[in-house]
Scaffold this motif. Structure first.
Motif, PDB file in Angstrom:
ATOM      1  N   GLY A   1       0.795  -1.219   0.000  1.00 31.88           N
ATOM      2  CA  GLY A   1       0.000   0.000   0.000  1.00 31.88           C
ATOM      3  C   GLY A   1       0.823   1.262   0.000  1.00 31.88           C
ATOM      4  N   VAL A   2       2.135   1.126   0.051  1.00 31.66           N
ATOM      5  CA  VAL A   2       3.047   2.289   0.062  1.00 31.66           C
ATOM      6  C   VAL A   2       3.989   2.236  -1.132  1.00 31.66           C
ATOM      7  CG1 VAL A   2       4.862   3.486   1.344  1.00 31.66           C
ATOM      8  CG2 VAL A   2       2.948   2.442   2.583  1.00 31.66           C
ATOM      9  N   HIS A   3       4.584   1.063  -1.367  1.00 30.59           N
ATOM     10  CA  HIS A   3       5.616   0.928  -2.403  1.00 30.59           C
ATOM     11  C   HIS A   3       5.099   0.314  -3.701  1.00 30.59           C
ATOM     12  CE1 HIS A   3       7.801   0.910   1.496  1.00 30.59           C
ATOM     13  NE2 HIS A   3       8.638   1.691   0.829  1.00 30.59           N
ATOM     14  N   GLY A   4       3.812   0.001  -3.761  1.00 27.39           N
ATOM     15  CA  GLY A   4       3.298  -0.686  -4.931  1.00 27.39           C
ATOM     16  C   GLY A   4       3.606  -2.174  -4.866  1.00 27.39           C
ATOM     17  N   ARG A   5       3.334  -2.892  -5.934  1.00 31.55           N
ATOM     18  CA  ARG A   5       3.581  -4.337  -5.959  1.00 31.55           C
ATOM     19  C   ARG A   5       5.042  -4.579  -6.295  1.00 31.55           C
ATOM     20  NH1 ARG A   5       0.505  -8.462  -5.317  1.00 31.55           N
ATOM     21  NH2 ARG A   5       0.974 -10.508  -6.207  1.00 31.55           N
ATOM     22  N   GLU A   6       5.781  -5.097  -5.305  1.00 32.12           N
ATOM     23  CA  GLU A   6       7.226  -5.261  -5.402  1.00 32.12           C
ATOM     24  C   GLU A   6       7.649  -6.630  -4.869  1.00 32.12           C
ATOM     25  OE1 GLU A   6       9.130  -3.294  -6.935  1.00 32.12           O
ATOM     26  OE2 GLU A   6       7.983  -1.443  -7.100  1.00 32.12           O
ATOM     27  N   PRO A   7       8.911  -7.010  -5.058  1.00 31.31           N
ATOM     28  CA  PRO A   7       9.375  -8.304  -4.538  1.00 31.31           C
ATOM     29  C   PRO A   7       9.566  -8.284  -3.021  1.00 31.31           C
ATOM     30  CG  PRO A   7      11.185  -7.160  -5.629  1.00 31.31           C
ATOM     31  CD  PRO A   7       9.950  -6.353  -5.884  1.00 31.31           C
ATOM     32  N   TRP A   8       9.101  -9.326  -2.351  1.00 33.50           N
ATOM     33  CA  TRP A   8       9.241  -9.497  -0.917  1.00 33.50           C
ATOM     34  C   TRP A   8       9.886 -10.848  -0.621  1.00 33.50           C
ATOM     35  CZ3 TRP A   8       7.002  -6.744   3.476  1.00 33.50           C
ATOM     36  CH2 TRP A   8       6.497  -5.477   3.133  1.00 33.50           C
ATOM     37  N   LYS A   9      10.366 -10.989   0.610  1.00 28.35           N
ATOM     38  CA  LYS A   9      10.890 -12.270   1.060  1.00 28.35           C
ATOM     39  C   LYS A   9      10.413 -12.520   2.484  1.00 28.35           C
ATOM     40  CE  LYS A   9      15.369 -10.518   2.724  1.00 28.35           C
ATOM     41  NZ  LYS A   9      16.843 -10.670   2.613  1.00 28.35           N
ATOM     42  N   SER A  10      10.378 -13.796   2.871  1.00 26.44           N
ATOM     43  CA  SER A  10       9.933 -14.152   4.211  1.00 26.44           C
ATOM     44  C   SER A  10      10.610 -15.425   4.674  1.00 26.44           C
ATOM     45  CB  SER A  10       8.414 -14.352   4.243  1.00 26.44           C
ATOM     46  OG  SER A  10       7.978 -14.768   5.526  1.00 26.44           O
TER      47      SER A  10
ATOM     48  N   GLY B   1       9.197 -16.771   7.369  1.00 27.68           N
ATOM     49  CA  GLY B   1       8.096 -17.314   8.151  1.00 27.68           C
ATOM     50  C   GLY B   1       7.823 -16.566   9.433  1.00 27.68           C
ATOM     51  N   THR B   2       8.651 -15.556   9.738  1.00 24.83           N
ATOM     52  CA  THR B   2       8.429 -14.733  10.919  1.00 24.83           C
ATOM     53  C   THR B   2       7.993 -13.341  10.497  1.00 24.83           C
ATOM     54  OG1 THR B   2      10.691 -13.854  11.040  1.00 24.83           O
ATOM     55  CG2 THR B   2      10.269 -15.992  12.097  1.00 24.83           C
ATOM     56  N   GLN B   3       7.390 -12.609  11.437  1.00 27.18           N
ATOM     57  CA  GLN B   3       6.937 -11.260  11.119  1.00 27.18           C
ATOM     58  C   GLN B   3       8.116 -10.349  10.800  1.00 27.18           C
ATOM     59  OE1 GLN B   3       3.976  -9.588  13.744  1.00 27.18           O
ATOM     60  NE2 GLN B   3       4.675  -7.502  13.391  1.00 27.18           N
ATOM     61  N   ASP B   4       9.151 -10.406  11.640  1.00 27.19           N
ATOM     62  CA  ASP B   4      10.318  -9.538  11.409  1.00 27.19           C
ATOM     63  C   ASP B   4      11.099  -9.954  10.167  1.00 27.19           C
ATOM     64  OD1 ASP B   4       9.668  -8.096  13.645  1.00 27.19           O
ATOM     65  OD2 ASP B   4      11.078  -9.145  14.976  1.00 27.19           O
ATOM     66  N   GLY B   5      11.029 -11.228   9.844  1.00 21.38           N
ATOM     67  CA  GLY B   5      11.776 -11.714   8.687  1.00 21.38           C
ATOM     68  C   GLY B   5      10.996 -11.641   7.392  1.00 21.38           C
ATOM     69  N   THR B   6       9.834 -10.991   7.415  1.00 24.01           N
ATOM     70  CA  THR B   6       9.035 -10.777   6.206  1.00 24.01           C
ATOM     71  C   THR B   6       9.141  -9.318   5.836  1.00 24.01           C
ATOM     72  OG1 THR B   6       7.509 -12.543   6.869  1.00 24.01           O
ATOM     73  CG2 THR B   6       6.739 -10.994   5.196  1.00 24.01           C
ATOM     74  N   ARG B   7       9.838  -9.028   4.756  1.00 21.24           N
ATOM     75  CA  ARG B   7      10.110  -7.626   4.446  1.00 21.24           C
ATOM     76  C   ARG B   7      10.287  -7.414   2.945  1.00 21.24           C
ATOM     77  NH1 ARG B   7      14.468  -9.894   7.062  1.00 21.24           N
ATOM     78  NH2 ARG B   7      16.492  -9.830   6.024  1.00 21.24           N
ATOM     79  N   LEU B   8      10.168  -6.153   2.582  1.00 21.54           N
ATOM     80  CA  LEU B   8      10.368  -5.743   1.193  1.00 21.54           C
ATOM     81  C   LEU B   8      11.795  -6.061   0.773  1.00 21.54           C
ATOM     82  CD1 LEU B   8       9.260  -4.080  -1.280  1.00 21.54           C
ATOM     83  CD2 LEU B   8      10.240  -2.064  -0.150  1.00 21.54           C
ATOM     84  N   LEU B   9      11.927  -6.748  -0.353  1.00 20.75           N
ATOM     85  CA  LEU B   9      13.262  -7.073  -0.852  1.00 20.75           C
ATOM     86  C   LEU B   9      13.894  -5.854  -1.505  1.00 20.75           C
ATOM     87  CD1 LEU B   9      15.478  -9.130  -1.388  1.00 20.75           C
ATOM     88  CD2 LEU B   9      14.184  -9.918  -3.386  1.00 20.75           C
ATOM     89  N   LYS B  10      13.124  -5.191  -2.376  1.00 24.73           N
ATOM     90  CA  LYS B  10      13.627  -3.977  -3.013  1.00 24.73           C
ATOM     91  C   LYS B  10      12.474  -3.228  -3.650  1.00 24.73           C
ATOM     92  CE  LYS B  10      17.391  -2.246  -5.902  1.00 24.73           C
ATOM     93  NZ  LYS B  10      18.700  -2.616  -6.464  1.00 24.73           N
ATOM     94  N   ASP B  11      12.486  -1.903  -3.520  1.00 22.80           N
ATOM     95  CA  ASP B  11      11.490  -1.067  -4.179  1.00 22.80           C
ATOM     96  C   ASP B  11      12.021  -0.747  -5.577  1.00 22.80           C
ATOM     97  OD1 ASP B  11       9.331   0.490  -4.735  1.00 22.80           O
ATOM     98  OD2 ASP B  11       9.936   2.194  -3.495  1.00 22.80           O
TER      99      ASP B  11
END
Length: 547
Positions: free
Chosen positions: A240-249, A251-261
């Motif tokens: 909702g901020v960076h648009g549709r981009e690549p993410w990685k996870s 399996g944890t909340q902290d380890g689920t994050r935007l890979l690159k905008d």
């Protein structure tokens, strides 16, 4: 009932046509259990799993006039689990089919156990997670939710009502496929509060939870499709901020994050076509707003998530498709704006990303399709402008990219199609004026690219137009064909004329219309109609040469 009339050839895998349906014995069991077998005097032979013998009906799950239409399928604790739907009126169900222990002289026998029935919708996404079976179904009460089973009717239950207000799972045609990592299932779902987000489950209610609210609040990040890379996931999502981009996870909340905008700001680079070569090279296609949709790669870090090459310079797209890894090379199709749509290759850097061969010079291109890897090479269909659409092979070099065979001009809808790898061979369908459309095989050489068998002799087609691909088993294949006499029936082959066999399941001109279901250690399961309804059948793996 009539006894089967078998026509045996001098071969370990016999060709036969049944002159009548085999005798069957349906033994009553508990309310949810039925068994099916051939009559004792109709034994299909000693050590049935070690020898090629006629297909056998596994069970009559949907009595006449109904049909057992198989949806999803998986193997669970040595048994076959299938979801079915009867269009006549008994609804959808989940069944467990397990082969019973038998002596060498006894015919095979299966126990069919109804795990869950009378459903308004077809169960989907059957996945084995540890010692549990997880799947999604709408039971008519809770909406589309996650269920769990231990393989028994009593142990098949709703795992968690993720969305008490409605469906937790979206449209089957657009939702990403769940994936298993270790003993955890990852999937996209909505709880009615947070929108569609990334979830995980270990098969327990407590262990079924949202991983992260990527698009905070009621908005949906719509994660997926998912690529498993070791113990992590790579996927596209919109926070909702960076648009549709690549993410990685992980399996944890902290380890689920935007890979690159990739496309800075609220715009979307919309990454897709994920494919893994190794730990350091995962390829995908994305648009950074400057170069159009081009080839990108990542090792899972932000610094090494980058554009590989601007194949079509400027903001225009290079129309990358058909990404296929063969050995340590990525093959794909692309249009650089000069050569048309052609075959390209890359190892992950701009210096080694190149046009493999301008197969059809000019802007139209050869339009390669069905890129299929075998060892270090890729097989494909391409049109060089002279021979029409034909099979080709490439090792990634210009000189090593060549036409395998000119099969001749084919009428519309009968062009060569459906490349399938089986062992060290490739099977496909092709049409010639003399034989019609039939099954072909290639070992990668011109001399070794040939017709397997003219199943319907002469110019008539043994394989219909727009056929389903052959199903690989060992170094052979199972496929549907008709010889002009017996209708569409199951056929299997080792790639030779003599080793191409069939069974007339629906006697005479009727068609059993076989459809492969799943391959296990001992059996190829398929659905077929013997004239009394579509049901599950089994053919010994011994009918096929080992890979």
């Amino acid at each position: 009932m009539s006894r089967p009339c078998l026509l045996w050839l001098a071969s370990s895998c016999a060709l036969f046509f049944a002159c009548g349906p085999p005798d069957e014995s349906i033994e009553a069991g508990p309310p949810s259990v039925v068994t099916a077998q051939l009559g004792a005097d109709e034994s299909i032979g000693l050590e049935h799993k070690k020898r090629c013998q006629p297909p056998v009906k596994v069970a009559d799950l949907t009595p006449t006039p109904g049909h057992t239409n198989v949806g999803d399928r998986t193997e669970f604790d040595g048994a076959l689990i299938i979801s079915t739907i009867d269009l006549v009126g008994t609804g959808a169900a989940v069944w467990k089919l397990e082969e019973l222990p038998r002596g060498n002289n006894a015919p095979p026998e299966w126990r069919a156990t109804l795990l869950l029935g009378g459903l308004p919708d077809n169960p989907r996404y059957l996945n084995v997670v540890g010692r549990k079976l997880l799947f999604v179904v709408d039971d008519g009460v809770h909406g589309s939710e996650l269920w769990v089973s231990d393989g028994t009717p009593a142990g098949t239950r709703l795992l968690k009502d993720i969305n008490p207000q409605g469906d937790a799972f979206g449209d089957v045609f657009h939702a990403p496929l769940p994936v298993v990592v270790g003993r955890t299932l990852y999937f996209a779902a909505t709880d009615g509060v947070h929108g569609e987000e990334l979830w995980r489950s270990d098969g327990t209610e407590a262990g079924t939870r949202m991983v992260k609210d990527i698009a905070r609040g009621p908005g949906s990040s719509s994660p997926g499709p998912f690529l498993v890379d070791g113990q992590r996931l790579l996927f596209a999502a919109d926070d909702g901020v960076h648009g549709r981009e690549p993410w990685k996870s992980d399996g944890t909340q902290d380890g689920t994050r935007l890979l690159k905008d990739i496309l800075r700001g609220s715009g979307s680079s919309s990454p897709d076509s994920w494919i893994r070569m190794d730990n350091r090279r995962i390829f995908f296609v994305a648009d950074d707003g400057l170069h159009g949709r081009e080839l990108w790669k990542t090792d899972g870090t932000q610094d090494d998530t980058r554009l590989v090459e601007d194949i079509r310079p400027g903001t225009a797209n290079s129309s990358i498709a058909e990404l296929t890894v063969a050995g340590r090379t990525l093959f794909f199709t692309a249009d650089d704006g000069t050569h048309g749509n052609e075959l390209w290759a890359s190892k992950g850097s701009a210096g080694d990303t190149r046009l493999v061969k301008d197969i059809r010079p000019g802007l139209e291109g050869s339009r390669p399709r069905e890129l299929t890897a075998l060892d270090e090479d890729v097989f494909l269909f391409a049109d060089d402008g002279t021979h029409g659409l034909e099979p080709w092979r490439s090792n990634g070099s210009t000189g090593g990219t060549r036409l395998l065979k000119d099969t001749g001009e084919a009428p519309p809808g009968f062009e060569p199609s459906q490349l399938v790898v089986a062992g060290e061979k490739i099977f496909f369908y092709a049409h010639t004026p003399d034989t019609g459309q039939e099954l072909w095989i290639t070992n990668g050489t011109t001399a070794g690219t040939r017709l397997v068998k003219d199943i319907q002799p002469g110019p008539a087609n043994g394989i219909p137009g727009d056929p389903a691909p052959a199903f690989p088993v060992g170094s052979g294949v199972f496929f549907r064909a008709f010889d002009g006499i017996h209708g569409a029936e199951p056929w299997w082959t080792d790639g030779t004329d003599a080793g191409t066999k069939t069974a007339d399941i629906n006697p005479g001109a009727g068609s059993s219309s076989p459809d492969p279901i799943i391959l296990t250690r001992d059996w190829l399961y398929f659905s077929a109609d013997d004239g009394t309804g579509n049901e599950v059948w089994a053919l010994p793996v011994a009918c096929f040469p080992k890979a």
